[in-house]
Design a protein around this motif. Structure first.
Motif, PDB file in Angstrom:
ATOM      1  N   SER A  52     -30.961  26.518   1.444  1.00 34.51           N
ATOM      2  CA  SER A  52     -29.878  27.499   1.611  1.00 34.51           C
ATOM      3  C   SER A  52     -30.348  28.885   1.194  1.00 34.51           C
ATOM      4  CB  SER A  52     -28.657  27.109   0.769  1.00 34.51           C
ATOM      5  OG  SER A  52     -28.137  25.872   1.171  1.00 34.51           O
ATOM      6  N   ARG A  53     -30.995  28.964   0.039  1.00 34.40           N
ATOM      7  CA  ARG A  53     -31.488  30.257  -0.441  1.00 34.40           C
ATOM      8  C   ARG A  53     -32.553  30.821   0.496  1.00 34.40           C
ATOM      9  NH1 ARG A  53     -31.257  27.320  -5.325  1.00 34.40           N
ATOM     10  NH2 ARG A  53     -33.527  27.187  -5.382  1.00 34.40           N
ATOM     11  N   GLN A  54     -33.425  29.966   1.020  1.00 36.34           N
ATOM     12  CA  GLN A  54     -34.456  30.427   1.949  1.00 36.34           C
ATOM     13  C   GLN A  54     -33.830  30.946   3.241  1.00 36.34           C
ATOM     14  OE1 GLN A  54     -36.848  26.851   2.122  1.00 36.34           O
ATOM     15  NE2 GLN A  54     -38.467  27.822   0.909  1.00 36.34           N
ATOM     16  N   LEU A  55     -32.846  30.238   3.749  1.00 32.72           N
ATOM     17  CA  LEU A  55     -32.168  30.690   4.975  1.00 32.72           C
ATOM     18  C   LEU A  55     -31.522  32.050   4.771  1.00 32.72           C
ATOM     19  CD1 LEU A  55     -30.579  27.346   6.186  1.00 32.72           C
ATOM     20  CD2 LEU A  55     -32.172  28.770   7.497  1.00 32.72           C
ATOM     21  N   ILE A  56     -30.832  32.220   3.649  1.00 33.76           N
ATOM     22  CA  ILE A  56     -30.166  33.492   3.373  1.00 33.76           C
ATOM     23  C   ILE A  56     -31.200  34.602   3.196  1.00 33.76           C
ATOM     24  CG2 ILE A  56     -28.761  34.760   1.705  1.00 33.76           C
ATOM     25  CD1 ILE A  56     -27.252  32.061   1.243  1.00 33.76           C
ATOM     26  N   ASP A  57     -32.207  34.354   2.367  1.00 32.96           N
ATOM     27  CA  ASP A  57     -33.227  35.385   2.118  1.00 32.96           C
ATOM     28  C   ASP A  57     -33.934  35.805   3.404  1.00 32.96           C
ATOM     29  OD1 ASP A  57     -32.956  35.961  -0.548  1.00 32.96           O
ATOM     30  OD2 ASP A  57     -34.604  34.679  -1.214  1.00 32.96           O
ATOM     31  N   ARG A  58     -34.336  34.842   4.194  1.00 29.38           N
ATOM     32  CA  ARG A  58     -35.186  35.146   5.346  1.00 29.38           C
ATOM     33  C   ARG A  58     -34.408  35.649   6.556  1.00 29.38           C
ATOM     34  NH1 ARG A  58     -37.332  36.551   9.112  1.00 29.38           N
ATOM     35  NH2 ARG A  58     -39.315  35.973  10.036  1.00 29.38           N
ATOM     36  N   PHE A  59     -33.163  35.167   6.737  1.00 27.32           N
ATOM     37  CA  PHE A  59     -32.488  35.432   8.010  1.00 27.32           C
ATOM     38  C   PHE A  59     -31.187  36.220   7.916  1.00 27.32           C
ATOM     39  CE2 PHE A  59     -35.039  31.571   8.683  1.00 27.32           C
ATOM     40  CZ  PHE A  59     -35.929  32.098   9.608  1.00 27.32           C
ATOM     41  N   GLN A  60     -30.802  36.711   6.740  1.00 25.54           N
ATOM     42  CA  GLN A  60     -29.585  37.518   6.704  1.00 25.54           C
ATOM     43  C   GLN A  60     -29.790  38.849   7.422  1.00 25.54           C
ATOM     44  OE1 GLN A  60     -28.260  39.061   2.832  1.00 25.54           O
ATOM     45  NE2 GLN A  60     -30.196  38.303   1.996  1.00 25.54           N
ATOM     46  N   HIS A  61     -31.023  39.266   7.581  1.00 27.97           N
ATOM     47  CA  HIS A  61     -31.366  40.446   8.373  1.00 27.97           C
ATOM     48  C   HIS A  61     -32.430  40.028   9.374  1.00 27.97           C
ATOM     49  CE1 HIS A  61     -29.982  42.451   4.602  1.00 27.97           C
ATOM     50  NE2 HIS A  61     -29.285  43.093   5.508  1.00 27.97           N
ATOM     51  N   PRO A  85     -32.859  29.775  18.501  1.00 32.66           N
ATOM     52  CA  PRO A  85     -33.092  30.439  17.211  1.00 32.66           C
ATOM     53  C   PRO A  85     -33.116  29.487  16.015  1.00 32.66           C
ATOM     54  CG  PRO A  85     -30.895  30.922  18.027  1.00 32.66           C
ATOM     55  CD  PRO A  85     -31.618  30.226  19.129  1.00 32.66           C
ATOM     56  N   TYR A  86     -32.297  28.441  16.026  1.00 29.19           N
ATOM     57  CA  TYR A  86     -32.275  27.541  14.877  1.00 29.19           C
ATOM     58  C   TYR A  86     -33.556  26.713  14.799  1.00 29.19           C
ATOM     59  CZ  TYR A  86     -27.484  29.087  14.869  1.00 29.19           C
ATOM     60  OH  TYR A  86     -26.364  29.874  14.857  1.00 29.19           O
ATOM     61  N   LEU A  93     -26.564  25.049   7.208  1.00 30.68           N
ATOM     62  CA  LEU A  93     -25.620  26.099   7.597  1.00 30.68           C
ATOM     63  C   LEU A  93     -24.202  25.568   7.645  1.00 30.68           C
ATOM     64  CD1 LEU A  93     -27.705  27.890  10.382  1.00 30.68           C
ATOM     65  CD2 LEU A  93     -27.214  28.744   8.080  1.00 30.68           C
ATOM     66  N   ASP A  94     -24.039  24.347   8.145  1.00 25.01           N
ATOM     67  CA  ASP A  94     -22.717  23.730   8.203  1.00 25.01           C
ATOM     68  C   ASP A  94     -22.159  23.527   6.799  1.00 25.01           C
ATOM     69  OD1 ASP A  94     -20.499  22.504   9.685  1.00 25.01           O
ATOM     70  OD2 ASP A  94     -21.187  20.647   8.729  1.00 25.01           O
ATOM     71  N   ALA A  95     -22.999  23.055   5.880  1.00 26.01           N
ATOM     72  CA  ALA A  95     -22.550  22.841   4.502  1.00 26.01           C
ATOM     73  C   ALA A  95     -22.140  24.158   3.847  1.00 26.01           C
ATOM     74  CB  ALA A  95     -23.654  22.157   3.690  1.00 26.01           C
ATOM     75  N   ILE A 113     -22.188  33.851  11.284  1.00 25.53           N
ATOM     76  CA  ILE A 113     -23.575  33.851  11.748  1.00 25.53           C
ATOM     77  C   ILE A 113     -23.523  34.495  13.117  1.00 25.53           C
ATOM     78  CG2 ILE A 113     -25.550  32.474  12.469  1.00 25.53           C
ATOM     79  CD1 ILE A 113     -24.574  30.303  10.546  1.00 25.53           C
ATOM     80  N   GLY A 114     -24.199  35.603  13.276  1.00 28.47           N
ATOM     81  CA  GLY A 114     -24.187  36.259  14.571  1.00 28.47           C
ATOM     82  C   GLY A 114     -24.755  37.649  14.471  1.00 28.47           C
ATOM     83  N   PRO A 115     -24.915  38.269  15.620  1.00 27.97           N
ATOM     84  CA  PRO A 115     -25.515  39.600  15.652  1.00 27.97           C
ATOM     85  C   PRO A 115     -24.527  40.686  15.259  1.00 27.97           C
ATOM     86  CG  PRO A 115     -24.907  38.929  17.858  1.00 27.97           C
ATOM     87  CD  PRO A 115     -24.608  37.762  16.954  1.00 27.97           C
ATOM     88  N   VAL A 116     -25.076  41.802  14.853  1.00 33.26           N
ATOM     89  CA  VAL A 116     -24.304  43.017  14.632  1.00 33.26           C
ATOM     90  C   VAL A 116     -24.787  44.003  15.688  1.00 33.26           C
ATOM     91  CG1 VAL A 116     -23.817  44.916  13.053  1.00 33.26           C
ATOM     92  CG2 VAL A 116     -24.089  42.590  12.167  1.00 33.26           C
TER      93      VAL A 116
END
Length: 152
Positions: A7-16, A24-25, A43-45, A55-58
């Protein structure tokens, strides 16, 4: 929620910067050295626990059309009814109640400014309320992110 390593790796690496590709997944899993099913389950958890807002583009909205922040001052007894009216428009990204004179806020998007104005006028006609229209004059980019220290 207590976040596990993935979870931490997903947030760190892919929040931007999620991968811009057909899968993509799967690419996220490849980058993190795990399986796509693990990424999806993680991501579901996080979503089920309320740890994710989206989860999506800006998008740079001015490149894709027009938008405005709008609000209504709605009598308390009509708030639900007016919110439902606002939500029926596909141009409305989201709306939310606030404790303020202007207590129902929403974001409208459309192909151009005249379209936005037509939707605001239709909402005024349907609700009998005058919308506060706050189009963005200047964009300020705040690159808000939260480093958790567990990224690759």
């Amino acid at each position: 929620m207590n976040l596990d390593l993935l979870s931490r790796q997903l947030i760190d690496r892919f929040q931007h910067g999620m991968p811009l590709c057909p899968e993509p997944y799967k690419e996220m899993a490849r980058i993190l050295g795990c399986r796509e099913a693990q990424v999806m389950a993680c991501l579901d958890a996080m979503d089920q626990a309320g740890a994710l807002s989206r989860i999506g583009p800006v998008f740079e909205h001015r490149r894709a059309g027009a938008s405005t922040l709008a609000a209504f001052a709605v009598p308390a007894e009509r708030l639900q009814q007016v919110a439902e009216c606002v939500s029926q428009y596909h141009e409305v990204n989201h709306n939310y109640a606030r404790e303020h004179f202007y207590n129902l806020w929403f974001v409208l998007t459309g192909p151009d400014r005249p379209h936005i104005e037509r939707v605001l006028e239709a909402l005024e006609n349907e609700t009998g309320l005058v919308p506060l229209d706050l189009p963005m004059l200047t964009a300020y980019r705040i690159d808000l992110g939260f480093a958790l220290g567990e990224g690759p």
